[in-house]
Design a protein around this motif. Structure first.
Motif, PDB file in Angstrom:
ATOM      1  N   PRO A 100       0.840  -1.206   0.000  1.00  0.00           N
ATOM      2  CA  PRO A 100       0.000   0.000   0.000  1.00  0.00           C
ATOM      3  C   PRO A 100       0.869   1.248   0.000  1.00  0.00           C
ATOM      4  N   ARG A 101       0.536   2.186  -0.864  1.00  0.00           N
ATOM      5  CA  ARG A 101       1.275   3.440  -1.027  1.00  0.00           C
ATOM      6  C   ARG A 101       2.697   3.231  -1.555  1.00  0.00           C
ATOM      7  N   SER A 102       3.005   2.021  -2.012  1.00  0.00           N
ATOM      8  CA  SER A 102       4.333   1.741  -2.543  1.00  0.00           C
ATOM      9  C   SER A 102       4.211   0.751  -3.704  1.00  0.00           C
ATOM     10  N   PRO A 103       3.748   1.221  -4.891  1.00  0.00           N
ATOM     11  CA  PRO A 103       3.577   0.321  -6.036  1.00  0.00           C
ATOM     12  C   PRO A 103       4.913  -0.075  -6.644  1.00  0.00           C
ATOM     13  N   CYS A 104       4.868  -1.067  -7.524  1.00  0.00           N
ATOM     14  CA  CYS A 104       6.039  -1.494  -8.283  1.00  0.00           C
ATOM     15  C   CYS A 104       5.933  -0.906  -9.694  1.00  0.00           C
ATOM     16  N   PHE A 105       6.962  -0.178 -10.119  1.00  0.00           N
ATOM     17  CA  PHE A 105       6.910   0.533 -11.390  1.00  0.00           C
ATOM     18  C   PHE A 105       7.561  -0.282 -12.513  1.00  0.00           C
ATOM     19  N   ILE A 106       7.028  -0.097 -13.729  1.00  0.00           N
ATOM     20  CA  ILE A 106       7.519  -0.768 -14.930  1.00  0.00           C
ATOM     21  C   ILE A 106       7.866   0.307 -15.954  1.00  0.00           C
ATOM     22  N   GLY A 107       9.077   0.224 -16.553  1.00  0.00           N
ATOM     23  CA  GLY A 107       9.433   1.227 -17.546  1.00  0.00           C
ATOM     24  C   GLY A 107      10.838   1.051 -18.080  1.00  0.00           C
ATOM     25  N   ARG A 108      11.269   2.030 -18.887  1.00  0.00           N
ATOM     26  CA  ARG A 108      12.610   2.010 -19.473  1.00  0.00           C
ATOM     27  C   ARG A 108      13.661   2.551 -18.515  1.00  0.00           C
ATOM     28  N   SER A 109      13.227   3.183 -17.440  1.00  0.00           N
ATOM     29  CA  SER A 109      14.163   3.772 -16.487  1.00  0.00           C
ATOM     30  C   SER A 109      15.017   2.697 -15.822  1.00  0.00           C
ATOM     31  N   ALA A 110      16.268   3.059 -15.545  1.00  0.00           N
ATOM     32  CA  ALA A 110      17.175   2.168 -14.823  1.00  0.00           C
ATOM     33  C   ALA A 110      17.355   2.636 -13.390  1.00  0.00           C
ATOM     34  N   GLY A 111      16.388   3.416 -12.895  1.00  0.00           N
ATOM     35  CA  GLY A 111      16.451   3.912 -11.530  1.00  0.00           C
ATOM     36  C   GLY A 111      16.336   2.796 -10.507  1.00  0.00           C
ATOM     37  N   LYS A 112      16.675   3.112  -9.265  1.00  0.00           N
ATOM     38  CA  LYS A 112      16.722   2.114  -8.189  1.00  0.00           C
ATOM     39  C   LYS A 112      15.361   1.459  -7.959  1.00  0.00           C
ATOM     40  N   LYS A 113      14.282   2.265  -7.955  1.00  0.00           N
ATOM     41  CA  LYS A 113      12.971   1.680  -7.664  1.00  0.00           C
ATOM     42  C   LYS A 113      12.495   0.758  -8.788  1.00  0.00           C
ATOM     43  N   PHE A 114      13.008   0.955 -10.011  1.00  0.00           N
ATOM     44  CA  PHE A 114      12.678   0.052 -11.112  1.00  0.00           C
ATOM     45  C   PHE A 114      13.515  -1.230 -11.012  1.00  0.00           C
ATOM     46  N   ARG A 115      14.805  -1.082 -10.720  1.00  0.00           N
ATOM     47  CA  ARG A 115      15.701  -2.237 -10.677  1.00  0.00           C
ATOM     48  C   ARG A 115      15.440  -3.127  -9.465  1.00  0.00           C
ATOM     49  N   ASP A 116      15.166  -2.516  -8.308  1.00  0.00           N
ATOM     50  CA  ASP A 116      15.051  -3.288  -7.068  1.00  0.00           C
ATOM     51  C   ASP A 116      13.649  -3.842  -6.833  1.00  0.00           C
ATOM     52  N   ARG A 117      12.601  -3.061  -7.184  1.00  0.00           N
ATOM     53  CA  ARG A 117      11.251  -3.485  -6.832  1.00  0.00           C
ATOM     54  C   ARG A 117      10.318  -3.622  -8.026  1.00  0.00           C
ATOM     55  N   GLY A 118      10.757  -3.191  -9.208  1.00  0.00           N
ATOM     56  CA  GLY A 118       9.882  -3.217 -10.370  1.00  0.00           C
ATOM     57  C   GLY A 118      10.522  -3.942 -11.537  1.00  0.00           C
ATOM     58  N   ILE A 119      10.263  -3.438 -12.745  1.00  0.00           N
ATOM     59  CA  ILE A 119      10.808  -4.024 -13.974  1.00  0.00           C
ATOM     60  C   ILE A 119      11.478  -2.911 -14.773  1.00  0.00           C
ATOM     61  N   SER A 120      12.774  -3.054 -15.014  1.00  0.00           N
ATOM     62  CA  SER A 120      13.550  -2.073 -15.780  1.00  0.00           C
ATOM     63  C   SER A 120      13.913  -2.677 -17.131  1.00  0.00           C
ATOM     64  N   MET A 121      13.525  -1.997 -18.229  1.00  0.00           N
ATOM     65  CA  MET A 121      13.815  -2.479 -19.587  1.00  0.00           C
ATOM     66  C   MET A 121      14.440  -1.349 -20.399  1.00  0.00           C
ATOM     67  N   PRO A 122      15.680  -0.959 -20.074  1.00  0.00           N
ATOM     68  CA  PRO A 122      16.288   0.228 -20.701  1.00  0.00           C
ATOM     69  C   PRO A 122      16.589   0.068 -22.185  1.00  0.00           C
ATOM     70  N   GLN A 123      16.648  -1.175 -22.712  1.00  0.00           N
ATOM     71  CA  GLN A 123      16.985  -1.379 -24.118  1.00  0.00           C
ATOM     72  C   GLN A 123      15.777  -1.319 -25.050  1.00  0.00           C
ATOM     73  N   ASP A 124      14.580  -1.313 -24.482  1.00  0.00           N
ATOM     74  CA  ASP A 124      13.361  -1.299 -25.306  1.00  0.00           C
ATOM     75  C   ASP A 124      12.932   0.151 -25.530  1.00  0.00           C
ATOM     76  N   GLY A 125      13.178   0.653 -26.740  1.00  0.00           N
ATOM     77  CA  GLY A 125      12.858   2.046 -27.048  1.00  0.00           C
ATOM     78  C   GLY A 125      11.376   2.336 -27.140  1.00  0.00           C
ATOM     79  N   GLU A 126      10.524   1.282 -27.213  1.00  0.00           N
ATOM     80  CA  GLU A 126       9.085   1.496 -27.299  1.00  0.00           C
ATOM     81  C   GLU A 126       8.442   1.626 -25.916  1.00  0.00           C
TER      82      GLU A 126
END
Length: 284
Positions: A199-225
């Motif tokens: 609660p109040r702390s979702p898991c983020f999905i995106g191209r970002s290589a930030g800490k919250k994407f790498r540690d708790r979400g999904i980081s896909m920096p090579q996908d330009g779409e």
């Protein structure tokens, strides 16, 4: 020219020399006239210099116009990115305000009425049962025990077994706590991510290589779409939801694009197309 002179200095020197020569030469013709056999060498050179100067000025104006157009396009792109960031931030804040916390006041009141005075405390994931409060008056930790009616008959003396405090027990609250995301097609095919939104702390999905994407979400920096912040997985009332936060290319479910900033209930085996990645969700 000196070999130590820079290109701008040389260009300035040539421009000054040309201006001096043009000023000194008495040129009786127009730049639009065509040279004839009667022209002198000096007049022909003068005419060539005027032609070159005109073409240079025209080219300069074209470049300035093109740069201005690029500047305006860049401004539009920056404003669109700013608006998407504002919408994503607003959606995240709005989703946090809608979180429903299990084991609240209503649940505690129901448990108390059902179990005859049990005191329960809990968070979103765990409910701790303290036990039955023994009869015989208010003691430490008995804040929720109602005082006995003075008109009622005195109860019989409880036995030792009845007055013994049962051992505290912790039970797991119903609901989804883990979501597994398996990329079955795309640049990152074969990778599986274990998402544990709170609660109040979702898991983020995106191209970002930030800490919250790498540690708790999904980081896909090579996908330009995939957008920098494409979507998020969150928990509401014990259920998992996916929300597209206003990505550029959107999120597809069975070929249909999801509406931005509208939570979608995640079902077991559901597949979403995020950028070039097909992600299969499994509830833990």
């Amino acid at each position: 020219f000196s070999p130590m002179q820079s290109a701008p200095a040389i260009a300035t020197s040539i421009q000054n020399d040309t201006a001096t020569m043009l000023a000194a030469e008495d040129f009786p013709y127009s730049i639009n006239d065509e040279p004839t056999d009667e022209w002198t060498i000096e007049q022909l050179l003068h005419w060539c210099l005027l032609q070159g100067e005109r073409r240079t000025n025209e080219r300069r104006d074209e470049l300035i116009s093109a740069l201005r157009e690029q500047l305006e396009e860049g401004k539009k792109v920056l404003m669109e990115a700013h608006e998407q960031a504002v919408q994503a931030s607003a959606a995240e804040d709005g989703g946090a305000d809608d979180e429903v916390v299990d084991g609240g006041t209503a649940g505690a009141a129901t448990a108390s009425a059902t179990n005859g005075g049990e005191k329960s405390t809990g968070t979103d994931d765990d409910v701790e049962v303290v036990g039955v409060v023994p009869a015989g008056g208010r003691g430490a930790g008995e804040e929720n025990v109602q005082p006995a009616d003075s008109s009622a008959a005195a109860p019989a003396k409880p036995s030792a077994a009845a007055t013994a405090k049962p051992k505290a027990k912790t039970t797991k609250a119903a609901g989804t706590s883990t979501v597994y995301a398996e990329i079955i097609d795309g640049l990152y095919a074969g990778q599986t991510f274990e998402l544990q939104p709170k609660p109040r702390s979702p898991c983020f999905i995106g191209r970002s290589a930030g800490k919250k994407f790498r540690d708790r979400g999904i980081s896909m920096p090579q996908d330009g779409e995939v957008s920098t912040t494409h979507g998020k997985v969150e928990v509401k009332a014990g259920k998992a939801y996916y929300t597209d936060v206003g990505s550029t290319n959107g999120t597809l479910l069975d070929g249909e694009e999801l509406e931005a900033n509208v939570p979608l209930l995640i079902t077991d085996g559901m597949k979403l197309l995020i950028g070039a990645e097909t992600i299969k969700f499994t509830l833990g």
